[in-house]
Design an enzyme around this catalytic site. Structure first.
Site, PDB file in Angstrom:
ATOM      1  CG  HIS A  12      44.186  38.104  -6.134  1.00 10.79           C
ATOM      2  ND1 HIS A  12      44.232  38.976  -5.080  1.00 10.79           N
ATOM      3  CD2 HIS A  12      45.149  37.179  -5.874  1.00 10.79           C
ATOM      4  CE1 HIS A  12      45.179  38.614  -4.233  1.00 10.79           C
ATOM      5  NE2 HIS A  12      45.749  37.508  -4.680  1.00 10.79           N
ATOM      6  CG  HIS A  58      47.243  32.480  -3.750  1.00 11.70           C
ATOM      7  ND1 HIS A  58      48.523  32.731  -4.174  1.00 11.70           N
ATOM      8  CD2 HIS A  58      46.663  33.693  -3.644  1.00 11.70           C
ATOM      9  CE1 HIS A  58      48.714  34.038  -4.298  1.00 11.70           C
ATOM     10  NE2 HIS A  58      47.583  34.651  -3.999  1.00 11.70           N
ATOM     11  CD  GLU A  72      46.724  36.930  -0.821  1.00  2.00           C
ATOM     12  OE1 GLU A  72      46.565  36.579  -2.011  1.00  2.00           O
ATOM     13  OE2 GLU A  72      47.460  37.880  -0.489  1.00  2.00           O
TER      14      GLU A  72
HETATM   15 CO    CO Z   1      47.508  36.793  -3.839  1.00  4.49          CO
END
Ligand code: CO
Length: 134
Positions: free
Chosen positions: A7, A79, A130
Site C-alpha cells: 500500500h 509512507h 514500511e
Molecule cells: Co502502512
C-alpha cells in the site's frame, strides 16, 4: 528481497472526511476505520485492483503522524509499504547494510495482523518505508 507494493499511505487531518471523499467523489471501496493504538493511528484501506491506499489519522497523544500533519496540515503522502517474505531476515540484512530500523527494531503487528517494521526515511531518499511480512 522486496515483494509487491502492499500500500501507499496518506496522512489525513480528518479520516471521516477523507473516507467520504474517496467513496463519493472517487467511487472507491473504503474499509471501516480501524484503531491501532500501538501505532498511534486510526486507518482505513482503499482497495484498488492492483494495490491499496491507506489513509491515516492520528490517534491519542504522541501519535507518530502528528508532527507530519503539523508540517503538512492538509495531509500528504506518508509512507510506502513493501511486502517481504521474512521480516527478520530483511531487518538483519538492512542493518548489515547500514540502514536504520525505527523503534526497538522488533516487528509490531500491523493493520493486516502481520508483522511490520519501518525504515528511517533519511536512509531511503526521504521516503518512510514500511515492510510487511506476508
Ligand atoms: Co502502512
Amino acid at each position: 528481497m522486496l515483494g509487491r507494493l502492499n500500500h501507499v499511505a496518506i496522512a489525513v487531518p480528518d479520516l471521516a472526511a477523507a473516507s467520504a471523499q474517496y467513496r463519493t467523489m472517487l467511487g472507491a471501496d473504503v474499509t471501516d476505520p480501524q484503531a491501532l493504538p500501538e501505532h498511534g493511528v486510526t486507518v482505513v484501506f482503499i482497495k484498488l485492483p492492483n494495490t491499496k491506499i491507506e489513509l491515516l489519522e492520528p490517534l491519542g497523544e504522541g501519535s507518530p503522524i502528528a508532527a507530519f500533519l503539523s508540517k503538512n496540515p492538509s495531509g500528504g503522502m506518508h509512507h510506502v509499504c513493501y511486502e517481504v517474505e521474512d521480516i527478520l531476515a530483511a531487518r538483519d540484512r538492512l542493518r548489515n547494510e547500514g540502514a536504520r530500523v525505527l523503534g526497538d527494531g522488533e516487528p509490531k503487528i500491523g493493520a493486516h495482523n502481520k508483522p511490520v517494521l519501518f525504515l528511517h526515511p533519511k536512509d531511503f531518499n526521504g521516503t518512510l518505508i514500511e515492510l510487511e511480512q506476508v
